[in-house]
Design a protein around this motif. Structure first.
Motif, PDB file in Angstrom:
ATOM      1  N   MET A   1       0.846  -1.211   0.000  1.00 62.79           N
ATOM      2  CA  MET A   1       0.000   0.000   0.000  1.00 62.79           C
ATOM      3  C   MET A   1       0.877   1.256   0.000  1.00 62.79           C
ATOM      4  SD  MET A   1      -1.245   0.150   3.996  1.00 62.79           S
ATOM      5  CE  MET A   1      -1.004  -1.632   4.174  1.00 62.79           C
ATOM      6  N   GLN A   2       0.319   2.360  -0.514  1.00 67.32           N
ATOM      7  CA  GLN A   2       1.067   3.606  -0.569  1.00 67.32           C
ATOM      8  C   GLN A   2       1.151   4.272   0.806  1.00 67.32           C
ATOM      9  OE1 GLN A   2       0.372   4.971  -5.173  1.00 67.32           O
ATOM     10  NE2 GLN A   2      -0.512   6.204  -3.534  1.00 67.32           N
ATOM     11  N   ILE A   3       2.016   5.235   0.891  1.00 66.82           N
ATOM     12  CA  ILE A   3       2.296   5.851   2.189  1.00 66.82           C
ATOM     13  C   ILE A   3       1.061   6.499   2.818  1.00 66.82           C
ATOM     14  CG2 ILE A   3       3.050   8.101   1.293  1.00 66.82           C
ATOM     15  CD1 ILE A   3       5.294   7.948   3.508  1.00 66.82           C
ATOM     16  N   SER A   4       0.208   7.105   1.988  1.00 62.96           N
ATOM     17  CA  SER A   4      -0.943   7.807   2.568  1.00 62.96           C
ATOM     18  C   SER A   4      -1.927   6.841   3.218  1.00 62.96           C
ATOM     19  CB  SER A   4      -1.650   8.658   1.505  1.00 62.96           C
ATOM     20  OG  SER A   4      -2.180   7.835   0.500  1.00 62.96           O
ATOM     21  N   GLU A   5      -2.073   5.667   2.604  1.00 65.99           N
ATOM     22  CA  GLU A   5      -2.988   4.702   3.223  1.00 65.99           C
ATOM     23  C   GLU A   5      -2.380   4.118   4.491  1.00 65.99           C
ATOM     24  OE1 GLU A   5      -4.445   1.577   0.730  1.00 65.99           O
ATOM     25  OE2 GLU A   5      -5.610   0.684   2.388  1.00 65.99           O
ATOM     26  N   ALA A   6      -1.104   3.808   4.442  1.00 68.47           N
ATOM     27  CA  ALA A   6      -0.421   3.298   5.636  1.00 68.47           C
ATOM     28  C   ALA A   6      -0.530   4.315   6.768  1.00 68.47           C
ATOM     29  CB  ALA A   6       1.045   3.006   5.323  1.00 68.47           C
ATOM     30  N   ALA A   7      -0.310   5.579   6.427  1.00 68.61           N
ATOM     31  CA  ALA A   7      -0.373   6.653   7.422  1.00 68.61           C
ATOM     32  C   ALA A   7      -1.792   6.748   8.000  1.00 68.61           C
ATOM     33  CB  ALA A   7       0.031   7.970   6.779  1.00 68.61           C
ATOM     34  N   ARG A   8      -2.770   6.717   7.111  1.00 69.42           N
ATOM     35  CA  ARG A   8      -4.163   6.820   7.548  1.00 69.42           C
ATOM     36  C   ARG A   8      -4.514   5.677   8.498  1.00 69.42           C
ATOM     37  NH1 ARG A   8      -8.431   4.439   6.294  1.00 69.42           N
ATOM     38  NH2 ARG A   8      -7.536   3.352   4.510  1.00 69.42           N
ATOM     39  N   ARG A   9      -4.124   4.458   8.087  1.00 71.29           N
ATOM     40  CA  ARG A   9      -4.466   3.287   8.893  1.00 71.29           C
ATOM     41  C   ARG A   9      -3.668   3.222  10.188  1.00 71.29           C
ATOM     42  NH1 ARG A   9      -5.296  -1.310   4.262  1.00 71.29           N
ATOM     43  NH2 ARG A   9      -4.915  -2.738   6.005  1.00 71.29           N
ATOM     44  N   ALA A  10      -2.502   3.843  10.214  1.00 69.84           N
ATOM     45  CA  ALA A  10      -1.702   3.856  11.447  1.00 69.84           C
ATOM     46  C   ALA A  10      -2.094   5.030  12.347  1.00 69.84           C
ATOM     47  CB  ALA A  10      -0.222   3.924  11.108  1.00 69.84           C
ATOM     48  N   GLY A  11      -2.868   5.964  11.773  1.00 68.21           N
ATOM     49  CA  GLY A  11      -3.242   7.137  12.556  1.00 68.21           C
ATOM     50  C   GLY A  11      -2.106   8.124  12.704  1.00 68.21           C
ATOM     51  N   LEU A  12      -1.303   8.229  11.666  1.00 68.03           N
ATOM     52  CA  LEU A  12      -0.144   9.127  11.698  1.00 68.03           C
ATOM     53  C   LEU A  12      -0.152  10.046  10.478  1.00 68.03           C
ATOM     54  CD1 LEU A  12       2.658   6.535  12.589  1.00 68.03           C
ATOM     55  CD2 LEU A  12       1.958   8.446  14.030  1.00 68.03           C
ATOM     56  N   PRO A  13       0.453  11.247  10.575  1.00 68.53           N
ATOM     57  CA  PRO A  13       0.609  12.086   9.390  1.00 68.53           C
ATOM     58  C   PRO A  13       1.591  11.440   8.425  1.00 68.53           C
ATOM     59  CG  PRO A  13       0.990  13.364  11.397  1.00 68.53           C
ATOM     60  CD  PRO A  13       0.959  11.923  11.785  1.00 68.53           C
ATOM     61  N   VAL A  14       1.382  11.650   7.146  1.00 64.33           N
ATOM     62  CA  VAL A  14       2.272  11.111   6.114  1.00 64.33           C
ATOM     63  C   VAL A  14       3.714  11.540   6.378  1.00 64.33           C
ATOM     64  CG1 VAL A  14       2.871  11.246   3.662  1.00 64.33           C
ATOM     65  CG2 VAL A  14       0.489  10.932   4.353  1.00 64.33           C
ATOM     66  N   LYS A  15       3.885  12.804   6.708  1.00 61.69           N
ATOM     67  CA  LYS A  15       5.216  13.348   6.979  1.00 61.69           C
ATOM     68  C   LYS A  15       5.936  12.558   8.064  1.00 61.69           C
ATOM     69  CE  LYS A  15       6.329  17.294   4.757  1.00 61.69           C
ATOM     70  NZ  LYS A  15       7.675  17.674   4.298  1.00 61.69           N
ATOM     71  N   THR A  16       5.172  12.176   9.057  1.00 60.81           N
ATOM     72  CA  THR A  16       5.752  11.442  10.186  1.00 60.81           C
ATOM     73  C   THR A  16       6.193  10.044   9.755  1.00 60.81           C
ATOM     74  OG1 THR A  16       4.400  12.688  11.715  1.00 60.81           O
ATOM     75  CG2 THR A  16       5.275  10.615  12.512  1.00 60.81           C
TER      76      THR A  16
END
Lengths: 129, 129
Positions: A1-16
């Motif tokens: 999965m792309q970074i934005s989905e991983a970030a969304r599912r982890a509850g983190l900002p993409v930048k982080t």
DNA sequence: CTAATGCTTCCAGTAACTGGAAGGTCAAGG
DNA sequence: CCTTGACCTTCCAGTTACTGGAAGCATTAG
């Protein structure tokens, strides 16, 4: 999965998430042909793990230790307990300081009449040695 | 007086006092012939004031505001009260979050047996979604 | 006279991101 | 086929409130 989905599912900002990859805390297992970071469920689990540990107030180095423990299930749980217990002590100390601060400030706010007269117990108290 | 004495009497590190001078928070009123910062009792009082305000958790910009209020006694104490009250609300919110965190971590530490078996509730909990 | 402090400025680093610029990639719509 | 917009990439800079260190001048004790 792309970074934005991983970030969304982890509850983190993409930048982080990108930052965690940069510092080698949680690296994506692969890149796509177009050089996009490609996260799998294991990497996502680590992101979630780190997010939760951070929510608990663990620092990045501590998260790194916990992640090492997390990845090697053969290690003693006493290691984890010691790490968490040390952190708990810190938190309780912070809690004491914060409570003292709050009480003192609350007292001052209550004592200050908040009217138009220029004398204010808050300033007097802050000024006092 | 020289910077080290001002720092000692204000209860601040010398570096911090120099930093406060650099950012224009508390500037020494003069320099000696040998270019040493020269603090008088008024400047010292401001340093003490700032140290106390920082102890109370006020940020540097907030300290700047408070210092302006402190220097102009004609201003309404309601201004100070509003500033302090806003800060109090922040502190209480922090306090709530910290208490929740502490309770959860304490629960986990207690639940973890700290023996040599590799399964640990702390890791289970951190891992759980 | 020298050694030890103490002072100065400036540069760089800390923690953990966060914002923004410049540019590559991809899917959908006209 | 082209464009638009939403992604993605890297890199550079900034945030808070200091803190450490280097290079070099000033003062003081022995």
């Amino acid at each position: 999965m792309q970074i934005s989905e991983a970030a969304r599912r982890a509850g983190l900002p993409v930048k982080t998430v990108r930052y965690y990859a940069d510092i080698g805390l949680v690296r994506p297992p692969a890149r796509t042909d177009s050089n996009y970071r490609d996260y799998d469920s294991a990497a996502l689990a680590k992101l979630v793990f780190v997010r939760r540990a951070r929510d608990f107030g663990f620092s990045i180095p501590e998260c790194r230790e916990l992640l090492a423990l997390y990845e090697d299930r053969d290690r003693s749980s006493a290691d984890v307990r010691a790490l968490a217990a040390a952190h708990l002590t810190e938190i309780e100390e912070k809690q004491r300081q914060l409570a003292a601060l709050r009480d003192e400030l609350a007292h001052l706010v209550n004592a200050c009449q908040g009217n138009d007269r220029p004398d204010c117990p808050i300033l007097d108290r802050l000024e006092a040695e």
